[in-house]
Design a protein around this motif. Structure first.
Motif, PDB file in Angstrom:
ATOM      1  N   LEU A 118       0.682  -1.360  -0.092  1.00  0.00           N
ATOM      2  CA  LEU A 118      -0.365   0.047  -0.160  1.00  0.00           C
ATOM      3  C   LEU A 118       0.889   1.179  -0.213  1.00  0.00           C
ATOM      4  O   LEU A 118       2.224   0.963   0.483  1.00  0.00           O
ATOM      5  CB  LEU A 118      -1.202  -0.519   1.253  1.00  0.00           C
ATOM      6  N   SER A 119       0.226   2.578  -0.860  1.00  0.00           N
ATOM      7  CA  SER A 119       1.169   3.372  -0.422  1.00  0.00           C
ATOM      8  C   SER A 119       0.144   4.956   0.325  1.00  0.00           C
ATOM      9  O   SER A 119      -1.067   4.692   0.454  1.00  0.00           O
ATOM     10  CB  SER A 119       0.598   4.717  -2.211  1.00  0.00           C
ATOM     11  N   ALA A 120       1.091   5.532   1.069  1.00  0.00           N
ATOM     12  CA  ALA A 120       0.161   6.141   2.279  1.00  0.00           C
ATOM     13  C   ALA A 120       0.583   7.226   2.574  1.00  0.00           C
ATOM     14  O   ALA A 120       1.712   7.825   2.290  1.00  0.00           O
ATOM     15  CB  ALA A 120       1.125   5.192   3.721  1.00  0.00           C
ATOM     16  N   LEU A 121      -0.416   7.518   1.450  1.00  0.00           N
ATOM     17  CA  LEU A 121      -0.509   9.447   1.387  1.00  0.00           C
ATOM     18  C   LEU A 121      -0.756  10.554   2.153  1.00  0.00           C
ATOM     19  O   LEU A 121      -1.746  10.291   3.149  1.00  0.00           O
ATOM     20  CB  LEU A 121      -1.438   9.546  -0.005  1.00  0.00           C
ATOM     21  N   PRO A 122       0.337  11.081   2.790  1.00  0.00           N
ATOM     22  CA  PRO A 122      -0.573  12.547   3.050  1.00  0.00           C
ATOM     23  C   PRO A 122      -2.043  13.524   3.110  1.00  0.00           C
ATOM     24  O   PRO A 122      -1.374  14.050   1.737  1.00  0.00           O
ATOM     25  CB  PRO A 122       1.181  13.622   3.458  1.00  0.00           C
ATOM     26  N   ARG A 131      -2.629  13.270   8.357  1.00  0.00           N
ATOM     27  CA  ARG A 131      -3.082  11.906   8.996  1.00  0.00           C
ATOM     28  C   ARG A 131      -2.948  11.083   6.585  1.00  0.00           C
ATOM     29  O   ARG A 131      -2.467  12.030   6.199  1.00  0.00           O
ATOM     30  CB  ARG A 131      -4.882  11.588   8.675  1.00  0.00           C
ATOM     31  N   TRP A 132      -2.610   9.823   7.501  1.00  0.00           N
ATOM     32  CA  TRP A 132      -1.936   9.016   6.205  1.00  0.00           C
ATOM     33  C   TRP A 132      -2.716   8.494   5.721  1.00  0.00           C
ATOM     34  O   TRP A 132      -3.361   7.513   6.825  1.00  0.00           O
ATOM     35  CB  TRP A 132      -1.027   8.103   6.745  1.00  0.00           C
ATOM     36  N   VAL A 133      -3.174   8.450   4.313  1.00  0.00           N
ATOM     37  CA  VAL A 133      -4.194   7.482   3.353  1.00  0.00           C
ATOM     38  C   VAL A 133      -3.843   6.687   2.533  1.00  0.00           C
ATOM     39  O   VAL A 133      -2.989   6.868   1.959  1.00  0.00           O
ATOM     40  CB  VAL A 133      -5.454   8.097   3.174  1.00  0.00           C
ATOM     41  N   TYR A 134      -3.930   5.190   3.052  1.00  0.00           N
ATOM     42  CA  TYR A 134      -3.581   4.231   2.683  1.00  0.00           C
ATOM     43  C   TYR A 134      -4.226   3.894   0.732  1.00  0.00           C
ATOM     44  O   TYR A 134      -5.596   3.488   1.077  1.00  0.00           O
ATOM     45  CB  TYR A 134      -3.303   3.431   3.404  1.00  0.00           C
ATOM     46  N   ALA A 224       3.298  -1.172   4.664  1.00  0.00           N
ATOM     47  CA  ALA A 224       2.669   0.305   3.900  1.00  0.00           C
ATOM     48  C   ALA A 224       4.594   1.220   3.440  1.00  0.00           C
ATOM     49  O   ALA A 224       5.109   1.080   3.825  1.00  0.00           O
ATOM     50  CB  ALA A 224       1.678   1.083   4.483  1.00  0.00           C
ATOM     51  N   PHE A 225       4.144   1.674   2.065  1.00  0.00           N
ATOM     52  CA  PHE A 225       4.894   2.773   1.722  1.00  0.00           C
ATOM     53  C   PHE A 225       4.698   3.889   1.989  1.00  0.00           C
ATOM     54  O   PHE A 225       3.943   4.407   1.380  1.00  0.00           O
ATOM     55  CB  PHE A 225       6.061   2.141   0.275  1.00  0.00           C
ATOM     56  N   PHE A 226       5.733   4.342   2.888  1.00  0.00           N
ATOM     57  CA  PHE A 226       5.113   6.122   3.792  1.00  0.00           C
ATOM     58  C   PHE A 226       5.589   6.770   2.566  1.00  0.00           C
ATOM     59  O   PHE A 226       6.806   7.023   2.475  1.00  0.00           O
ATOM     60  CB  PHE A 226       5.351   6.178   4.799  1.00  0.00           C
ATOM     61  N   PRO A 253      -5.519   0.640   8.044  1.00  0.00           N
ATOM     62  CA  PRO A 253      -5.258   1.406   6.806  1.00  0.00           C
ATOM     63  C   PRO A 253      -6.136   1.781   6.453  1.00  0.00           C
ATOM     64  O   PRO A 253      -6.975   1.208   5.749  1.00  0.00           O
ATOM     65  CB  PRO A 253      -4.595   0.530   5.330  1.00  0.00           C
ATOM     66  N   GLN A 254      -6.060   3.527   6.907  1.00  0.00           N
ATOM     67  CA  GLN A 254      -7.634   3.857   6.582  1.00  0.00           C
ATOM     68  C   GLN A 254      -7.381   4.201   5.541  1.00  0.00           C
ATOM     69  O   GLN A 254      -6.321   4.614   4.654  1.00  0.00           O
ATOM     70  CB  GLN A 254      -7.393   5.747   7.000  1.00  0.00           C
TER      71      GLN A 254
END
Length: 452
Positions: A118-122, A131-134, A224-226, A253-254
């Motif tokens: 998953l990519s964790a996007l700010p 917050r980080w959305v996946y 996840a990849f932040f 993961p939100q």
């Protein structure tokens, strides 16, 4: 849905075994037909799981849901829905794309961990923090949708969980009914809801196989990849910062397909625990925001104790401090703030407003998004901003100042956009407001005072 499918939905708590395994179609027309049939049958299967839970109980339903999660029919439906979301309409897909979809079917397996990340996007909050959305890739998104379908059949939200039942309009109808005669109103929200969830609570409270919880809810978050905010865009986040922003071995993961229904399922017991304190107590939620209407001020201590205890069990002891600092207790006539709106009883009527601070922050953030969109090479950036503005005003059109703010932003978007870039086609299936409608609406008195 065919007559035979209707009969199965009405009279059976299972489905034909032939639905569990599918034959790969030979041509495009046959493939489109298979997708349509799979979507219809998936609805019947979900209804069968739900009816089994109602008639035979949770354990029988959970056993049937395992069969659902292993079914090629349900997996194909989830994969087609994921394709619609990520690549465009499956109806317009060519033969090569359809071949890819059917070839990917074995990979849509919620019992085994994915090889992707998953990519964790700010995403910036209204208070300026992040917050980080996946975000999942196609197959992982399909797996998430499949699990979401199963949970929709296995879990029933409380009637006052308005994120799932009734929406904003339903909540405000409930508030009109419960607020008169109230002595106190308590509001709060659960800090970092998705990030804070205790996995023991997920394991014990969610009716899914343990392997599915691990493969879909736990492992993807831990791997996840932040991405972090940088002056020139997003950049990979250091391991040290990842450890600061994301709790290891905790949370879900939100932003993934099943995340909201998982959180709703685990917040439901909190609402029940609060309601059980007294017949004069009425609790509701909108996502992770909680509101409790008390008709007797003496119930304040039992309600606070029930709230604290149930939140501690589900979200951890470290959440109680921030939860307490966010909790507000007021009288109906003093007014209350909830989910970005202000509510107050005024001469027997419910007054609903959007705070100036909230309006200003939305306007500033959207103006920044417009400038970023102009610099972006993405042709969908500006139309997406326009749809965001229209969606926001559709929710807030009755609030004083909201229509004016939206009109100003839309005019700014149209003035600065290359010709046609900020405007979608004339055919609007969502029936959202057009600019002309908003301009005419601004001349009318906004009905922000509604009769009880």
């Amino acid at each position: 849905m065919t007559n035979s499918n209707n009969a199965i939905a009405a009279n059976s708590r299972s489905w034909p075994t032939g639905w569990d395994k599918l034959k790969i179609p030979d041509d495009r027309q046959e493939a489109h037909g298979a997708l349509k049939v799979a979507a219809q049958r998936t609805q019947v299967m979900i209804a069968a799981v739900r009816r089994t839970r109602e008639v035979k109980g949770a354990r029988r339903a959970e056993r049937l849901s395992r069969r659902f999660l292993n079914s090629d029919t349900a997996r194909l439906t989830a994969l087609a829905a994921a394709y619609d979301r990520r690549r465009g309409s499956i109806i317009d897909a060519d033969g090569a794309a359809l071949d890819t979809i059917f070839a990917a079917l074995p990979a849509v397996n919620p019992f085994k961990g994915s090889h992707g990340r998953l990519s964790a996007l700010p995403r910036e909050k209204f208070d300026g923090s992040f917050r980080w959305v996946y975000r999942a890739k196609l197959v992982d998104h399909a797996v998430g949708l499949l699990v979401k379908y199963a949970l929709e059949a296995l879990c029933t939200p409380e009637p006052t969980q308005f994120m799932s039942v009734g929406g904003r309009a339903g909540f405000e109808r409930w508030l009109r009914t419960t607020l008169p005669g109230a002595a106190l109103v308590l509001t709060t929200d659960i800090p970092s809801c998705f990030e804070s969830l205790m996995r023991d609570a997920v394991i014990s409270g969610l009716p899914l196989p343990a392997a599915v919880k691990k493969a879909v809810l736990f492992d993807p978050k831990d791997r996840a990849f932040f991405l972090d905010v940088a002056p020139r865009g997003l950049t990979p986040m250091s391991k040290e910062k990842v450890a600061m922003v994301s709790a290891h071995k905790r949370g879900i993961p939100q932003g993934t397909a099943p995340a909201s229904i998982v959180s709703e399922a685990l917040i439901a017991p909190i609402i029940r625990a609060i309601n059980d304190t007294s017949p004069d107590v009425f609790a509701a939620s909108f996502g992770d925001n909680l509101i409790v209407v008390l008709r007797n001020a003496k119930d304040r201590t039992p309600v606070t104790d029930a709230l604290t205890s149930s939140v501690r069990d589900t979200f951890g002891a470290d959440v109680i401090g921030p939860l307490t600092s966010r909790t507000r207790v007021t009288s109906p006539r003093q007014g209350l703030s909830f989910c970005g709106r202000d509510y107050r009883l005024f001469r027997g009527k419910l007054r609903i407003e959007l705070s100036p601070d909230r309006l200003n922050k939305f306007a500033v953030r959207t103006a920044v998004r417009i400038q970023d969109g102009l610099r972006s090479k993405d042709p969908n950036a500006l139309p997406a901003i326009r749809e965001s503005i229209l969606g926001w005003v559709a929710q807030n059109a009755t609030i004083s100042g909201a229509v004016f703010t939206a009109v100003e932003l839309l005019l700014s978007l149209e003035r600065t956009s290359p010709k046609g870039c900020g405007t979608p086609p004339d055919d609007d299936p969502d029936e959202t407001f057009g600019l002309g409608e908003l301009l005419s609406a601004e001349d009318e008195e906004p009905p922000w005072v509604e009769s009880l």
